[in-house]
Motif scaffolding. Structure first.
Motif, short mmCIF file in Angstrom:
data_model
loop_
_atom_site.label_atom_id
_atom_site.label_comp_id
_atom_site.label_asym_id
_atom_site.label_seq_id
_atom_site.Cartn_x
_atom_site.Cartn_y
_atom_site.Cartn_z
N GLY A 48 0.78 -1.23 0.00
CA GLY A 48 0.00 0.00 0.00
C GLY A 48 0.81 1.28 0.00
O GLY A 48 0.38 2.29 0.54
N LYS A 49 2.02 1.26 -0.57
CA LYS A 49 2.85 2.46 -0.62
C LYS A 49 2.39 3.34 -1.79
O LYS A 49 2.35 2.90 -2.94
CB LYS A 49 4.32 2.11 -0.81
N ILE A 50 2.06 4.61 -1.48
CA ILE A 50 1.49 5.51 -2.49
C ILE A 50 2.32 6.79 -2.58
O ILE A 50 2.70 7.37 -1.56
CB ILE A 50 0.04 5.88 -2.14
N GLY A 51 2.58 7.24 -3.79
CA GLY A 51 3.17 8.55 -4.05
C GLY A 51 2.13 9.46 -4.67
O GLY A 51 1.25 9.00 -5.40
N VAL A 52 2.20 10.75 -4.38
CA VAL A 52 1.23 11.72 -4.90
C VAL A 52 1.95 12.87 -5.58
O VAL A 52 2.93 13.41 -5.04
CB VAL A 52 0.34 12.27 -3.76
N ILE A 53 1.48 13.23 -6.75
CA ILE A 53 1.95 14.43 -7.45
C ILE A 53 0.81 15.43 -7.49
O ILE A 53 -0.28 15.11 -8.01
CB ILE A 53 2.39 14.12 -8.91
N ILE A 54 1.01 16.62 -6.93
CA ILE A 54 0.02 17.69 -7.03
C ILE A 54 0.52 18.73 -8.02
O ILE A 54 1.71 18.85 -8.27
CB ILE A 54 -0.28 18.33 -5.66
#
Length: 329
Positions: free
Chosen positions: A172-178
């Motif tokens: 469940g490792k998540i990266g986010v780009i805003i």
């Protein structure tokens, strides 16, 4: 050696000065064009209502779609739309264009909300001078703006979180780009997304980075993110140019098995979904936002009252829809 360093330093200063000068020049051209579009015509056609739409970035596909919807509806309502915006996302220039628009006294102004006290004061100044202001894409709720028309950004973030949970596989490792740390819409989407992910067992947002509303920026941030966190298996992009950039970054670093989710309905995103390289995208309806905004302003000009928020729904674009399966709820 010292002379060479001095020369390189001088060249760098000239380049920086040239860039600043060019930005001022292009900004001046836009402002002069705004004056030309409003001032002479308004004297000639006193009965015509003039509305200024100031975008976040002039040629961004999202804002061009909004312009189209607003312009089409404006034609039906007998309203003249003037569309302006920075060449690249530039909050300072947005503020400058708002200042100039207020000075020219159009019949209404449509703008993106911005987390800036000076910007809020300008909105209040416009309203005090009898110029109604509506916000689109991102709200400015503490200002005296007339209404907000656009996406419920926090709800869209939750929708993204629920989509990721539904499709979740592996760790469940998540990266986010805003898109931008300054855009309230991005902050709200991230808040909504966090509210879903943090309540799920085994899911974790390990990194959040900004693309600066740029395909290239999203690709670079993705490469850097995956270099630092090799166990990330899901990356989510919250602005329209992010998904394509994330896909490029994933391919550049050669990491397989990364599930990509994006925002909006760009051709590059559609192609990625069709090939199975992008899982899905949360799609806004900028044409509808523009059209609804203009219809509401027309009603306001005729004496109707506008208050609060008018949310335009989002939907999920995935392979099933592309293959004719309909719009996902």
């Amino acid at each position: 050696m010292s002379n060479r360093k001095w020369l390189l330093g001088l060249i760098a200063l000239v380049v920086i000065f040239g860039y600043i000068l060019s930005q001022f020049f292009f900004s001046t051209l836009k402002i002069n064009d705004l004056v030309r579009q409003i001032s002479p015509n308004k004297a000639e056609e006193a009965s015509l209502k003039y509305v200024v739409l100031i975008s976040q970035e002039q040629d961004n596909p999202f804002w061009r779609e909004m312009e189209k919807g607003a312009k089409d509806e404006a034609g039906k309502q007998g309203i003249k739309l003037v569309y302006m915006g920075p060449i690249r996302s530039n909050p300072t220039e947005q503020i400058r264009l708002l200042e100039k628009s207020i000075a020219l006294r159009p019949d209404a102004i449509m703008i993106q909300g911005m987390a800036d006290p000076g910007y809020e004061r300008l909105i209040n100044q416009a309203v005090a001078q009898g110029i109604p202001v509506i916000t689109v894409d991102a709200d400015e709720p503490s200002s005296k703006r007339l209404a907000y028309i656009g996406t419920d950004n926090r709800a869209a973030g939750r929708q993204m979180g629920e989509l990721v949970l539904k499709d979740h596989a592996g760790n469940g490792k998540i990266g986010v780009i805003i898109g931008s740390e300054l855009a309230d819409s991005q902050r709200l989407r991230l808040e909504g997304f966090r509210s879903v992910i943090t309540s799920a067992t085994g899911m974790e947002i390990v990194d959040v980075r900004s693309s600066n509303i740029s395909h290239i920026g999203a690709a670079k941030q993705t490469r850097d993110m995956l270099s630092q966190y090799r166990d990330i298996r899901t990356i989510v992009g919250f602005s329209s140019l992010d998904a394509g950039g994330i896909l490029e970054g994933v391919k550049a670093i050669g990491q397989e098995g990364v599930r990509i989710y994006g925002f909006d309905d760009l051709e590059i995103t559609r192609q990625g979904i069709a090939r199975g390289e992008i899982m899905a995208s949360i799609v806004q309806q900028p044409q509808e936002i523009g059209a609804k905004s203009m219809a509401l302003l027309s009603s306001f000009f005729q004496g109707d009252k506008l208050t609060g928020e008018y949310f335009i729904p989002t939907y999920v674009l995935d392979q099933a829809q592309l293959q004719g399966g309909g719009i996902s709820p």
